[in-house]
Design a protein around this motif. Structure first.
Motif, PDB file in Angstrom:
ATOM      1  N   ASN A  95      22.372   7.579-100.494  1.00 12.74           N
ATOM      2  CA  ASN A  95      22.253   6.357 -99.685  1.00 12.74           C
ATOM      3  C   ASN A  95      21.636   6.403 -98.572  1.00 12.74           C
ATOM      4  OD1 ASN A  95      23.451   5.111-102.186  1.00 12.74           O
ATOM      5  ND2 ASN A  95      25.621   5.788-101.404  1.00 12.74           N
TER       6      ASN A  95
ATOM      7  N   HIS B 126      15.414   1.750-106.056  1.00  6.87           N
ATOM      8  CA  HIS B 126      16.727   1.703-106.564  1.00  6.87           C
ATOM      9  C   HIS B 126      17.935   1.224-105.618  1.00  6.87           C
ATOM     10  CE1 HIS B 126      19.597   2.216-109.849  1.00  6.87           C
ATOM     11  NE2 HIS B 126      20.416   2.955-109.068  1.00  6.87           N
ATOM     12  N   ARG B 127      17.804   2.041-104.432  1.00 10.35           N
ATOM     13  CA  ARG B 127      18.818   2.065-103.345  1.00 10.35           C
ATOM     14  C   ARG B 127      18.807   0.516-102.873  1.00 10.35           C
ATOM     15  NH1 ARG B 127      18.637   6.708 -99.233  1.00 10.35           N
ATOM     16  NH2 ARG B 127      17.096   5.157 -98.437  1.00 10.35           N
TER      17      ARG B 127
ATOM     18  N   LYS C  38      18.001  -2.229-104.328  1.00 14.69           N
ATOM     19  CA  LYS C  38      18.783  -3.142-105.285  1.00 14.69           C
ATOM     20  C   LYS C  38      20.402  -2.832-105.071  1.00 14.69           C
ATOM     21  CE  LYS C  38      14.788  -2.961-108.260  1.00 14.69           C
ATOM     22  NZ  LYS C  38      14.153  -2.704-109.453  1.00 14.69           N
ATOM     23  N   ARG C  39      20.624  -1.569-105.190  1.00 15.78           N
ATOM     24  CA  ARG C  39      22.203  -1.514-105.203  1.00 15.78           C
ATOM     25  C   ARG C  39      22.468  -0.016-104.774  1.00 15.78           C
ATOM     26  NH1 ARG C  39      25.527  -0.687-110.820  1.00 15.78           N
ATOM     27  NH2 ARG C  39      27.443  -0.404-109.977  1.00 15.78           N
TER      28      ARG C  39
ATOM     29  N   GLU D  24      24.718   8.180-111.072  1.00  9.97           N
ATOM     30  CA  GLU D  24      23.774   7.080-110.896  1.00  9.97           C
ATOM     31  C   GLU D  24      22.389   7.369-111.035  1.00  9.97           C
ATOM     32  OE1 GLU D  24      25.281   3.769-108.727  1.00  9.97           O
ATOM     33  OE2 GLU D  24      27.236   3.918-109.362  1.00  9.97           O
TER      34      GLU D  24
END
Length: 104
Positions: A22, A46-47, A49-50, A57
């Motif tokens: 993250n 990807h990070r 977005k979410r 994940e």
């Protein structure tokens, strides 16, 4: 056997530490074994977005299947600092060949 091949056989790459999925930069993600610049960018996309809620994940990111995830799992974290380091270490000798000392 050429000199380069003998040299390669005498050392191996060792990965020590973890990468925070993250918070890691593209350069830090690129240190992971088998992860290149493009794959690191896909993780960052990807990070955005979410954020990752679980390290599992990662398989949702294109190019990261279960097999690759299992290879990386020990080096993945969701909190704390990124501490991954790549080290060259001497190749270990076969068991029982640590030295040439013999007992009389």
């Amino acid at each position: 056997m050429g000199a380069g091949r003998a040299e390669a056989a005498s050392s191996r790459t060792q990965y020590v530490g973890v990468v925070n999925l993250n918070e890691a930069t593209a350069a830090e993600l690129d240190l992971l074994p088998g992860v290149g610049e493009k794959a690191a960018q896909r993780i960052l996309e990807h990070r955005k977005k979410r954020p990752f809620g679980r390290v599992e994940e990662l398989v949702r990111v294109k190019g990261f299947g279960k097999k690759k995830f299992l290879k990386l799992r020990a080096h993945l974290a969701l909190s704390g600092p990124t501490t991954l380091k790549v080290e060259q270490v001497p190749a270990s000798q076969p068991p029982g060949r640590e030295g040439s000392v013999t007992n009389p």
